[in-house]
Design a protein around this motif. Sequence first.
Motif, mmCIF file in Angstrom:
data_model
loop_
_atom_site.group_PDB
_atom_site.id
_atom_site.type_symbol
_atom_site.label_atom_id
_atom_site.label_comp_id
_atom_site.label_asym_id
_atom_site.label_seq_id
_atom_site.Cartn_x
_atom_site.Cartn_y
_atom_site.Cartn_z
ATOM 1 N N VAL A 1 0.863 -1.175 0.000
ATOM 2 C CA VAL A 1 0.000 0.000 0.000
ATOM 3 C C VAL A 1 0.900 1.224 0.000
ATOM 4 N N SER A 2 0.735 2.100 -0.980
ATOM 5 C CA SER A 2 1.573 3.280 -1.098
ATOM 6 C C SER A 2 1.135 4.362 -0.116
ATOM 7 N N GLY A 3 1.926 5.428 -0.025
ATOM 8 C CA GLY A 3 1.567 6.562 0.802
ATOM 9 C C GLY A 3 0.376 7.335 0.270
ATOM 10 N N ARG A 4 -0.109 6.974 -0.891
ATOM 11 C CA ARG A 4 -1.356 7.533 -1.419
ATOM 12 C C ARG A 4 -2.563 6.740 -0.937
ATOM 13 N N ALA A 5 -2.320 5.733 -0.082
ATOM 14 C CA ALA A 5 -3.367 4.819 0.391
ATOM 15 C C ALA A 5 -3.960 4.027 -0.756
ATOM 16 N N GLU A 6 -3.088 3.652 -1.698
ATOM 17 C CA GLU A 6 -3.505 2.851 -2.853
ATOM 18 C C GLU A 6 -2.813 1.492 -2.784
ATOM 19 N N ALA A 7 -3.611 0.431 -2.750
ATOM 20 C CA ALA A 7 -3.046 -0.920 -2.765
ATOM 21 C C ALA A 7 -2.578 -1.241 -4.179
ATOM 22 N N PHE A 8 -1.438 -1.929 -4.285
ATOM 23 C CA PHE A 8 -0.927 -2.314 -5.597
ATOM 24 C C PHE A 8 -0.132 -3.606 -5.477
ATOM 25 N N VAL A 9 0.042 -4.268 -6.606
ATOM 26 C CA VAL A 9 0.888 -5.453 -6.682
ATOM 27 C C VAL A 9 1.927 -5.216 -7.759
ATOM 28 N N ALA A 10 3.070 -5.858 -7.613
ATOM 29 C CA ALA A 10 4.151 -5.722 -8.602
ATOM 30 C C ALA A 10 4.945 -7.007 -8.622
ATOM 31 N N GLY A 11 5.494 -7.347 -9.789
ATOM 32 C CA GLY A 11 6.222 -8.598 -9.929
ATOM 33 C C GLY A 11 5.259 -9.755 -10.068
ATOM 34 N N GLY A 12 5.736 -10.936 -9.733
ATOM 35 C CA GLY A 12 4.896 -12.123 -9.890
ATOM 36 C C GLY A 12 5.390 -13.260 -9.033
ATOM 37 N N LYS A 13 4.914 -14.456 -9.347
ATOM 38 C CA LYS A 13 5.266 -15.642 -8.570
ATOM 39 C C LYS A 13 6.032 -16.659 -9.397
ATOM 40 N N VAL A 14 6.767 -16.174 -10.387
ATOM 41 C CA VAL A 14 7.628 -17.044 -11.180
ATOM 42 C C VAL A 14 9.016 -16.433 -11.194
ATOM 43 N N VAL A 15 10.026 -17.292 -11.328
ATOM 44 C CA VAL A 15 11.402 -16.813 -11.294
ATOM 45 C C VAL A 15 11.712 -15.948 -12.498
ATOM 46 N N LYS A 16 11.242 -16.354 -13.682
ATOM 47 C CA LYS A 16 11.443 -15.548 -14.887
ATOM 48 C C LYS A 16 10.209 -14.682 -15.075
ATOM 49 N N ASN A 17 10.336 -13.414 -14.700
ATOM 50 C CA ASN A 17 9.171 -12.546 -14.681
ATOM 51 C C ASN A 17 9.529 -11.218 -15.341
ATOM 52 N N VAL A 18 8.888 -10.885 -16.430
ATOM 53 C CA VAL A 18 9.153 -9.626 -17.134
ATOM 54 C C VAL A 18 7.826 -8.892 -17.250
ATOM 55 N N THR A 19 7.589 -7.955 -16.328
ATOM 56 C CA THR A 19 6.305 -7.258 -16.304
ATOM 57 C C THR A 19 6.472 -5.748 -16.249
ATOM 58 N N GLY A 20 7.539 -5.223 -16.805
ATOM 59 C CA GLY A 20 7.734 -3.780 -16.799
ATOM 60 C C GLY A 20 8.750 -3.366 -15.751
ATOM 61 N N TYR A 21 8.544 -2.199 -15.148
ATOM 62 C CA TYR A 21 9.473 -1.685 -14.152
ATOM 63 C C TYR A 21 9.560 -2.641 -12.962
ATOM 64 N N ASP A 22 10.759 -2.832 -12.434
ATOM 65 C CA ASP A 22 10.965 -3.793 -11.350
ATOM 66 C C ASP A 22 10.755 -3.096 -10.009
ATOM 67 N N ILE A 23 9.490 -2.831 -9.691
ATOM 68 C CA ILE A 23 9.158 -2.142 -8.454
ATOM 69 C C ILE A 23 9.548 -2.954 -7.223
ATOM 70 N N PRO A 24 9.406 -4.297 -7.220
ATOM 71 C CA PRO A 24 9.851 -5.034 -6.028
ATOM 72 C C PRO A 24 11.289 -4.731 -5.635
ATOM 73 N N LYS A 25 12.191 -4.663 -6.594
ATOM 74 C CA LYS A 25 13.585 -4.362 -6.266
ATOM 75 C C LYS A 25 13.728 -2.952 -5.704
ATOM 76 N N LEU A 26 12.878 -2.038 -6.155
ATOM 77 C CA LEU A 26 12.903 -0.676 -5.630
ATOM 78 C C LEU A 26 12.546 -0.660 -4.147
ATOM 79 N N MET A 27 11.654 -1.552 -3.738
ATOM 80 C CA MET A 27 11.237 -1.601 -2.338
ATOM 81 C C MET A 27 12.307 -2.181 -1.427
#
Length: 423
Positions: free
Chosen positions: A146-172
């Motif tokens: 949940v961001s500081g905007r009070a918006e829930a979001f998901v990023a990445g996936g549940k597979v080792v090879k995952n290409v879904t755009g910007y790598d927000i999980p690594k940013l966290m």
Amino acid sequence: MTTFAPRTADEATEALRWALAAGEAFEIVGSQSKRTLGRPVNVANVLDVSGLSGIVSYEPAELVLTARAGTPLHVIEAALAEHGQCLAFEPPDFRRLLAADVPGATAEDAQAASGTLGGVVATGLSGPRRFKVGAVRDHLLGIAAVSGRAEAFVAGGKVVKNVTGYDIPKLMAGSYGTLAVLTEITMKVLPAPEDVRTLIVAGLDVPAAVDAMTRVLQSALDVSGACHLPAEIALAGKPADVVATAFRLEGFAVSVEFRAKELAARLGSLGAVTVLRDAECAAFWRDVRDVAPFAESADWVWRLSVPPAAAPALVARIQREFPTAKWFLDWAGGLVWLAVSPNGGSAGDSSAPRGVTDSVAQIRGLLGDGGGHATLFRAPARVRAVAEVFQPQPLALAALSQRVKSQFDPRGILNPGRMYADV
């Protein structure tokens, strides 16, 4: 102080909506085992995510585990151990090291509190195996938050090879809760080694030790740990009052046996070699991982990350400017742990703000021109409140950090000032 303790991601979102509407901010906590890392967060409200607990899914055959952010680390490690698997980046346990500085807690309280998966990801800290398998961020596959905007979001996936755009999980990873409140985390896991052995060569000075570690890492011996410990550093399995340079070998038993013989032959020409096995070997690297030699002191503890080739010159400067300081090398010289008495240098009165600033600048000056960064890892809250705990960022990087912060948390309601005064 008001504490909010959400049990679901929806409740966490509602808490942040309240904060936005009320113009309030939160300090994000879990088990509080790492609460004193970074600058103190001086706000009136606490968001305790320890109730967001439990393993959501675990697929041993796929090497993937998903758990809620507040899940105690020991619960995850026990579940993995049942299937002969592990978190390969060796998340450290700093409860002993930080126990004396947990607000309102006794040493017994700190020992009882287990770190959480969310805390591991938020701080981004890895153990001795990092140079071989990568850091926390390299094992992070997906998040729900949940961001500081009070918006829930998901990023990445549940597979080792995952290409879904910007790598927000690594940013966290390593953002210290300043960008979003993690609610669910998916990690890549790996098989635990079948056999482990450590070879310790005695008597090397720092240049010789770094050279030996570099040569071994460049070989085909596939070591998973390399550290250098001065004679006065005492930990499990280390020969007493001996300068020790240690190498860890892991894998299938046959492979470990073969590589251990090869490594012993190489090290034999450098000094006497000691071999650690089984529980003794595990205890040795656990103490290195958790910085156990500095746990009982009142010293300020610094974490210095440098190119391994720069380590000998850095240690020489430490010995010259802080002759009573204690230190040891991990990551083949790339990580220097340093414990310094508050009055052990020449920067003046460390009890005054100016003295704190000068003392911190003096430590960072030790890095010289070799590059790297210095983090004030353990110090009293009054010190961390006025010091730059993390390495100051160049102007361009600081501006980028500020833009990222404004995108995820424009009102500054998540751990304000935890990393830098404006982040």
